[in-house]
Design a protein around this motif. Structure first.
Motif, PDB file in Angstrom:
ATOM      1  N   GLU A 148       7.324 -12.947   4.992  1.00 48.94           N
ATOM      2  CA  GLU A 148       6.806 -12.659   6.323  1.00 48.94           C
ATOM      3  C   GLU A 148       6.498 -11.175   6.361  1.00 48.94           C
ATOM      4  OE1 GLU A 148       8.651 -12.461  10.772  1.00 48.94           O
ATOM      5  OE2 GLU A 148       9.746 -13.549   9.217  1.00 48.94           O
ATOM      6  N   VAL A 149       5.310 -10.828   6.834  1.00 51.33           N
ATOM      7  CA  VAL A 149       4.923  -9.422   6.824  1.00 51.33           C
ATOM      8  C   VAL A 149       5.607  -8.702   7.987  1.00 51.33           C
ATOM      9  CG1 VAL A 149       2.995  -7.805   6.863  1.00 51.33           C
ATOM     10  CG2 VAL A 149       2.687 -10.061   5.841  1.00 51.33           C
ATOM     11  N   LYS A 150       6.368  -7.668   7.665  1.00 54.31           N
ATOM     12  CA  LYS A 150       7.121  -6.923   8.684  1.00 54.31           C
ATOM     13  C   LYS A 150       6.398  -5.621   9.021  1.00 54.31           C
ATOM     14  CE  LYS A 150      11.128  -9.295   8.235  1.00 54.31           C
ATOM     15  NZ  LYS A 150      11.771 -10.064   9.240  1.00 54.31           N
ATOM     16  N   GLN A 164      -5.824 -13.945   5.899  1.00 56.69           N
ATOM     17  CA  GLN A 164      -4.913 -14.931   5.314  1.00 56.69           C
ATOM     18  C   GLN A 164      -4.627 -14.534   3.878  1.00 56.69           C
ATOM     19  OE1 GLN A 164      -3.510 -17.654   6.925  1.00 56.69           O
ATOM     20  NE2 GLN A 164      -4.331 -16.510   8.651  1.00 56.69           N
ATOM     21  N   LEU A 165      -3.403 -14.126   3.613  1.00 62.58           N
ATOM     22  CA  LEU A 165      -3.075 -13.645   2.276  1.00 62.58           C
ATOM     23  C   LEU A 165      -2.335 -14.708   1.480  1.00 62.58           C
ATOM     24  CD1 LEU A 165      -1.824 -10.129   3.305  1.00 62.58           C
ATOM     25  CD2 LEU A 165      -3.889 -10.626   2.030  1.00 62.58           C
ATOM     26  N   ASN A 166      -2.433 -14.599   0.168  1.00 61.69           N
ATOM     27  CA  ASN A 166      -1.721 -15.484  -0.730  1.00 61.69           C
ATOM     28  C   ASN A 166      -0.348 -14.872  -1.005  1.00 61.69           C
ATOM     29  OD1 ASN A 166      -1.099 -17.363  -2.623  1.00 61.69           O
ATOM     30  ND2 ASN A 166      -3.079 -17.244  -3.654  1.00 61.69           N
ATOM     31  N   LEU A 167       0.582 -15.115  -0.109  1.00 64.91           N
ATOM     32  CA  LEU A 167       1.881 -14.430  -0.179  1.00 64.91           C
ATOM     33  C   LEU A 167       2.917 -15.278  -0.892  1.00 64.91           C
ATOM     34  CD1 LEU A 167       2.109 -13.070   3.464  1.00 64.91           C
ATOM     35  CD2 LEU A 167       1.519 -11.812   1.411  1.00 64.91           C
ATOM     36  N   ASN A 221      10.598  -7.866   2.080  1.00 69.71           N
ATOM     37  CA  ASN A 221       9.373  -8.544   2.522  1.00 69.71           C
ATOM     38  C   ASN A 221       8.194  -7.585   2.460  1.00 69.71           C
ATOM     39  OD1 ASN A 221      11.142 -10.567   3.254  1.00 69.71           O
ATOM     40  ND2 ASN A 221       9.873 -11.125   5.001  1.00 69.71           N
ATOM     41  N   PRO A 222       6.991  -8.130   2.427  1.00 70.08           N
ATOM     42  CA  PRO A 222       5.813  -7.268   2.600  1.00 70.08           C
ATOM     43  C   PRO A 222       5.889  -6.587   3.960  1.00 70.08           C
ATOM     44  CG  PRO A 222       5.170  -9.504   1.996  1.00 70.08           C
ATOM     45  CD  PRO A 222       6.624  -9.547   2.298  1.00 70.08           C
ATOM     46  N   ARG A 223       5.236  -5.458   4.079  1.00 69.16           N
ATOM     47  CA  ARG A 223       5.247  -4.726   5.353  1.00 69.16           C
ATOM     48  C   ARG A 223       3.894  -4.051   5.559  1.00 69.16           C
ATOM     49  NH1 ARG A 223       7.618  -1.089   1.590  1.00 69.16           N
ATOM     50  NH2 ARG A 223       6.624   0.962   1.781  1.00 69.16           N
ATOM     51  N   VAL A 225      -4.230   4.402  10.000  1.00 68.02           N
ATOM     52  CA  VAL A 225      -4.606   3.493   8.924  1.00 68.02           C
ATOM     53  C   VAL A 225      -3.402   2.604   8.615  1.00 68.02           C
ATOM     54  CG1 VAL A 225      -5.487   3.348   6.566  1.00 68.02           C
ATOM     55  CG2 VAL A 225      -6.110   5.306   7.997  1.00 68.02           C
ATOM     56  N   ASN A 226      -3.587   1.297   8.783  1.00 68.86           N
ATOM     57  CA  ASN A 226      -2.512   0.334   8.542  1.00 68.86           C
ATOM     58  C   ASN A 226      -2.728  -0.320   7.183  1.00 68.86           C
ATOM     59  OD1 ASN A 226      -1.587   0.745  11.254  1.00 68.86           O
ATOM     60  ND2 ASN A 226      -3.260  -0.591  11.927  1.00 68.86           N
ATOM     61  N   VAL A 227      -1.747  -0.172   6.299  1.00 70.95           N
ATOM     62  CA  VAL A 227      -1.944  -0.626   4.915  1.00 70.95           C
ATOM     63  C   VAL A 227      -0.855  -1.628   4.525  1.00 70.95           C
ATOM     64  CG1 VAL A 227      -2.207   0.098   2.517  1.00 70.95           C
ATOM     65  CG2 VAL A 227      -2.906   1.638   4.351  1.00 70.95           C
ATOM     66  N   TYR A 228      -1.300  -2.731   3.925  1.00 67.80           N
ATOM     67  CA  TYR A 228      -0.371  -3.758   3.420  1.00 67.80           C
ATOM     68  C   TYR A 228       0.414  -3.196   2.228  1.00 67.80           C
ATOM     69  CZ  TYR A 228       1.170  -8.148   1.302  1.00 67.80           C
ATOM     70  OH  TYR A 228       1.914  -9.158   0.760  1.00 67.80           O
ATOM     71  N   ARG A 229       1.728  -3.340   2.277  1.00 74.04           N
ATOM     72  CA  ARG A 229       2.583  -2.843   1.190  1.00 74.04           C
ATOM     73  C   ARG A 229       3.519  -3.960   0.726  1.00 74.04           C
ATOM     74  NH1 ARG A 229       3.183   2.565   0.876  1.00 74.04           N
ATOM     75  NH2 ARG A 229       3.577   1.979  -1.294  1.00 74.04           N
ATOM     76  N   TRP A 230       3.637  -4.117  -0.568  1.00 73.17           N
ATOM     77  CA  TRP A 230       4.631  -5.057  -1.103  1.00 73.17           C
ATOM     78  C   TRP A 230       4.972  -4.660  -2.529  1.00 73.17           C
ATOM     79  CZ3 TRP A 230       4.290  -9.481  -4.661  1.00 73.17           C
ATOM     80  CH2 TRP A 230       5.499 -10.194  -4.719  1.00 73.17           C
TER      81      TRP A 230
END
Ligand code: FES
Length: 188
Positions: free
Chosen positions: A11-13, A3-6, A42-44, A30-35
């Protein structure tokens, strides 16, 4: 999922897929959150295929490898690389921890990497520490003595030094602050 503080309405794409170019037979995804707040996007989640034959053992080594060899735009914090400063705290495989001390072998399957939950995200894996620094400031986390004026160097006895044992955990404050249970149960 973490649960992120977005930012509101974000919406994460699904993001980019970086296929291995080394021909390695020993790959991990390796799956990495990017924004990036400077864009309107949007974040992806970007996915990287990483050659594990040439990667040291910790999650931070994977991130360094991605940044140095695959995608230099990835942003994250790190400093000491020895589990002391706390700057590489993040969420890996669903658990909060220090990337420089977390072995990637302990994470099964794809390796998911997110910023620390409960912190606002500044960019990619970098959480906003402004609030935490204000808390730091308020507790004045430095050594003080009872004498009014210091004119010479003050030597520390072995007994006084021993009183600090364990207090270095404060340096992992950024990690603990995101993990309420640990924060409450850790005696400093
Ligand atoms: S880089 Fe300092 S604790 Fe990981």
């Amino acid at each position: 999922m973490v649960q992120l503080n977005l930012p509101k309405n974000s919406e994460v794409k699904k993001g980019k897929y970086f296929k291995d170019k080394t021909g390695s037979k020993n790959l991990r995804r390796v799956n990495v959150y990017r924004w990036d707040p400077s864009t309107e996007e949007n974040p992806r989640i970007d996915t990287y295929e990483v050659d594990m034959d040439n990667c040291p053992s910790k999650v931070l080594d994977i991130l360094n490898k991605i940044k140095n060899e695959i995608d230099p735009t990835l942003a994250y914090r790190r400093s000491c690389a020895h589990g002391v400063c706390g700057s590489c705290a993040m969420n890996m495989g669903g658990k909060n921890g220090l990337a420089c001390t977390t072995p990637h072998s302990e994470i099964d399957g794809d390796i998911d990497i997110y910023p620390l939950p409960h912190l606002k995200v500044k960019r990619d894996l970098i959480g906003d520490l402004d609030g935490l620094y204000k808390q730091y400031q308020s507790i004045e986390p430095w050594l003080k003595n009872n004498s009014k004026k210091e004119t010479t160097e003050i030597y520390q006895s072995q007994e006084d030094r021993a009183k600090l044992d364990g207090a270095w955990l404060l340096l992992q404050h950024f990690l603990l602050s995101a993990d309420e249970e640990k924060t409450c149960s850790t005696k400093l």
